[in-house]
Scaffold this active site. Structure first.
Site, PDB file in Angstrom:
ATOM      1  CD  GLU A 101       2.690   3.837  99.142  1.00  0.00           C
ATOM      2  OE1 GLU A 101       2.833   3.138  98.353  1.00  0.00           O
ATOM      3  OE2 GLU A 101       3.637   4.198  99.999  1.00  0.00           O
ATOM      4  CD  GLU A 118      13.534  -0.713 100.752  1.00  0.00           C
ATOM      5  OE1 GLU A 118      12.362  -0.503 101.225  1.00  0.00           O
ATOM      6  OE2 GLU A 118      14.350  -1.424 100.995  1.00  0.00           O
ATOM      7  CD  GLN A 152       0.463   8.433  91.485  1.00  0.00           C
ATOM      8  OE1 GLN A 152       0.341   7.413  91.042  1.00  0.00           O
ATOM      9  NE2 GLN A 152       0.181   8.881  92.727  1.00  0.00           N
ATOM     10  N   GLY A 193       9.445   1.124  94.033  1.00  0.00           N
ATOM     11  CA  GLY A 193       8.139   1.721  93.352  1.00  0.00           C
ATOM     12  C   GLY A 193       6.835   0.884  94.077  1.00  0.00           C
ATOM     13  CB  SER A 194       3.478   0.633  92.915  1.00  0.00           C
ATOM     14  OG  SER A 194       3.594  -0.540  91.719  1.00  0.00           O
ATOM     15  CB  CYS A 204       7.793   4.928  99.969  1.00  0.00           C
ATOM     16  SG  CYS A 204       9.632   4.949 100.234  1.00  0.00           S
ATOM     17  CE  LYS A 228      10.788   1.056  83.133  1.00  0.00           C
ATOM     18  NZ  LYS A 228      10.542   2.500  83.389  1.00  0.00           N
ATOM     19  N   GLY A 254       5.924  -4.145  92.241  1.00  0.00           N
ATOM     20  CA  GLY A 254       7.057  -4.844  93.008  1.00  0.00           C
ATOM     21  C   GLY A 254       6.606  -6.510  93.515  1.00  0.00           C
TER      22      GLY A 254
HETATM   23  C1  UN1 Z   1      13.387   9.842 102.094  1.00  0.00           C
HETATM   24  O1  UN1 Z   1      12.192   9.844 102.731  1.00  0.00           O
HETATM   25  O2  UN1 Z   1      14.311  10.554 102.470  1.00  0.00           O
HETATM   26  O3  UN1 Z   1      10.289   6.266  97.463  1.00  0.00           O
HETATM   27  C2  UN1 Z   1      13.460   8.839 101.065  1.00  0.00           C
HETATM   28  C3  UN1 Z   1      10.344   6.848  98.420  1.00  0.00           C
HETATM   29  C4  UN1 Z   1      11.757   6.141  99.468  1.00  0.00           C
HETATM   30  C5  UN1 Z   1      12.744   7.167  99.573  1.00  0.00           C
HETATM   31  C6  UN1 Z   1      12.207   8.091 101.006  1.00  0.00           C
HETATM   32  N1  UN1 Z   1      12.321   4.959  98.579  1.00  0.00           N
HETATM   33  O4  UN1 Z   1       9.628   7.546  98.919  1.00  0.00           O
END
Ligand code: UN1
Length: 476
Positions: A378, A245, A326, A223-224, A279, A170, A228
């Site tokens: 964030e 992540e 955003q 994601g967020s 992120c 998804k 998450g």
């Molecule tokens: C990167 O900095 O090369 O969603 C990858 C994101 C991270 C991936 C960053 N999971 O920004």
């Protein structure tokens, strides 16, 4: 309408989402089918049915399919990079770079498929052999964000398939085009029906149905923090393995002994490239007092030289923000920063360009402290703060004083500070004289604290999530 891929067939839907270009809102990329709860159930059943025979295919068979997909992605990198920049808004160079990364990830995991190993030990008891086998988990739910429309799907789907799992994928609602192309490429590369299923649409419908399905064994999510957390609870309730992540509030320390050219370029790249929508972005720039004023002055001079415009214009340094939501969130945080007493030293204004899009001047706050919301939450946009630190010790304690722990950075010419920070940083990834964002695909990716949960992604360590261990005792 671009359709979903379910059980090897392209399947339409009653509703579709229109995908438009954040650099030019009049440029519509296409309509993408919204999967229903029933579509998800069909996709999960197909993945479940396909699992037994896919799990028993030879490593070489799976490797060849991943290799063919890699070759096509790399051969089409300009075209797909353009599509990526059109739907997400990162610059064309960044878009092509990301597609190249995705192609290389498939090539890497085509190799890893051939390197699945187990172990054999003598038992502690006489006459028994012990074997430790690595087996695929089963159906994996892959839920991906909008900021890396092809690289993140690649680094989840490639290992899932390499190790013999089947997938229900998804993608984020804002970026279905790259996801659709990737599913099409893998399908034509020879995946048997049901091994990879694409279900596009909203998280509240499609994501929720995947996460709740009893036939899905594991969820890999990026994601967020908010989404998450919901997924984590659902996975716990439903007994699923998970890999999450989420956010970051990544510190970058600029030491008084840093090479100033390196420090400024590392900070600009880490904070603002890809419109700050990573992120791994450096959002807290912690500067030792001795170099603070010179660093800030150089940052502002360089920010003023950056060109913010249409992502496909080759002269553009920073593309638009991905969406109106955003954009408004970024503007809100800029207001919050000002109301908290931070000094908006540069940018932060909406920009008008030839085309109508979500263009935002990169914003730099100074005179901030680590307790402010702009340094705690964030933002996920082209907004960064400078925090003044009295000395190196104070800088390290500010760097680690965060709920997150994904990436961290330090710019220094001191070997002892570099070594010290490498050990004391509370993040999962540490960068020395290198931007906090922009990572290799053959080494582990992931963080600590609220940033991540579960086994690492990427590189050979990805196997810890995508395989399950089995211990076998044999008396012969
Ligand atoms: C990167 O900095 O090369 O969603 C990858 C994101 C991270 C991936 C960053 N999971 O920004």
């Amino acid at each position: 309408m671009k359709k979903n891929l379910i059980a090897g067939a392209w399947t339409g839907a009653a509703d579709a989402t229109s995908n438009s270009n954040p650099s030019d809102l009049s440029d519509v990329i296409g309509d993408y089918a919204d999967a229903s709860v029933q579509d998800v159930a069909d996709a999960v059943s197909a993945a479940h049915a396909a699992f037994a025979s896919w799990a028993r295919t030879s490593p070489e068979y799976r490797s060849d399919i991943l290799d063919r997909a890699s070759a096509e992605i790399l051969a089409r990198k300009e075209e797909l990079g353009r599509l990526l920049s059109r739907e997400e808004g990162k610059t064309l160079a960044e878009g092509i770079g990301e597609v190249t990364r995705a192609g290389r990830i498939f090539r890497y995991f085509a190799g890893e498929a051939l390197r699945i190993t187990g172990e054999r030990l003598d038992s502690v008891r006489d006459g028994i052999d012990v074997e430790i086998l690595r087996e695929p988990e089963g159906v994996i739910g892959v839920v991906t964000p909008w900021n890396f429309p092809i690289a993140i799907p690649a680094w989840k789907i490639a290992p899932a398939l390499a190790y013999g799992n089947t997938v229900v994928f998804k993608p984020a609602e804002l970026v279905p085009a790259c996801a659709w192309e990737l599913a099409d490429i893998l399908n034509r590369a020879g995946l048997p029906a049901g091994v990879l299923n694409l279900v596009m649409g909203r998280g509240a419908v499609v994501g929720e149905a995947i996460v709740r399905s009893p036939l899905v064994r594991a969820i890999s999510f990026t994601g967020s923090v908010r989404t998450g957390r919901q997924i984590r609870l659902a996975c716990m309730e439903n007994g699923k393995k998970m890999q999450m992540e989420m956010g970051g509030k990544n510190p970058l320390i600029i030491c008084s002994d840093a090479d100033l050219d390196t420090a400024v370029s590392v900070a600009i790249n880490g904070s603002y490239f890809s419109t700050g929508q990573r992120c791994t972005a450096s959002s807290r720039i912690i500067v030792e007092a001795g170099v603070h004023d010179r660093f800030v002055e150089r940052m502002i001079a360089q920010l003023a030289d950056l060109r913010i415009d249409h992502a496909l214009d080759p002269a553009t340094d920073i593309g638009p923000v991905v969406s109106e939501t955003q954009f408004e969130q970024d503007i809100d945080y800029i207001r919050i920063g000002q109301s908290e007493g931070a000094n908006l030293a540069f940018g932060g204004k909406a920009l008008e360009r030839k085309t109508k899009g979500y263009f935002l001047e990169p914003a730099l706050f100074t005179d901030t402290n680590n307790g402010m919301r702009i340094n705690w939450e964030e933002i996920f946009g082209p907004v960064a703060s400078v925090i003044r630190a009295g000395d190196y010790e104070e800088a390290v304690s500010i760097a680690n004083d965060t709920a997150f722990g994904l990436s961290s950075g330090i710019c220094t010419t001191s070997l002892s500070k570099m070594n010290d920070f490498k050990h004391r940083s509370a993040a999962g990834m540490v960068m020395v004289n290198t931007p906090t964002a922009g990572v290799d695909y053959h080494v582990p990716f992931g963080g600590r604290k609220s940033s991540s949960h579960g086994p690492r992604e990427q590189g050979a360590h990805a196997r810890d999530f995508y395989t399950s261990l089995k211990t076998v005792y044999v008396t012969s």
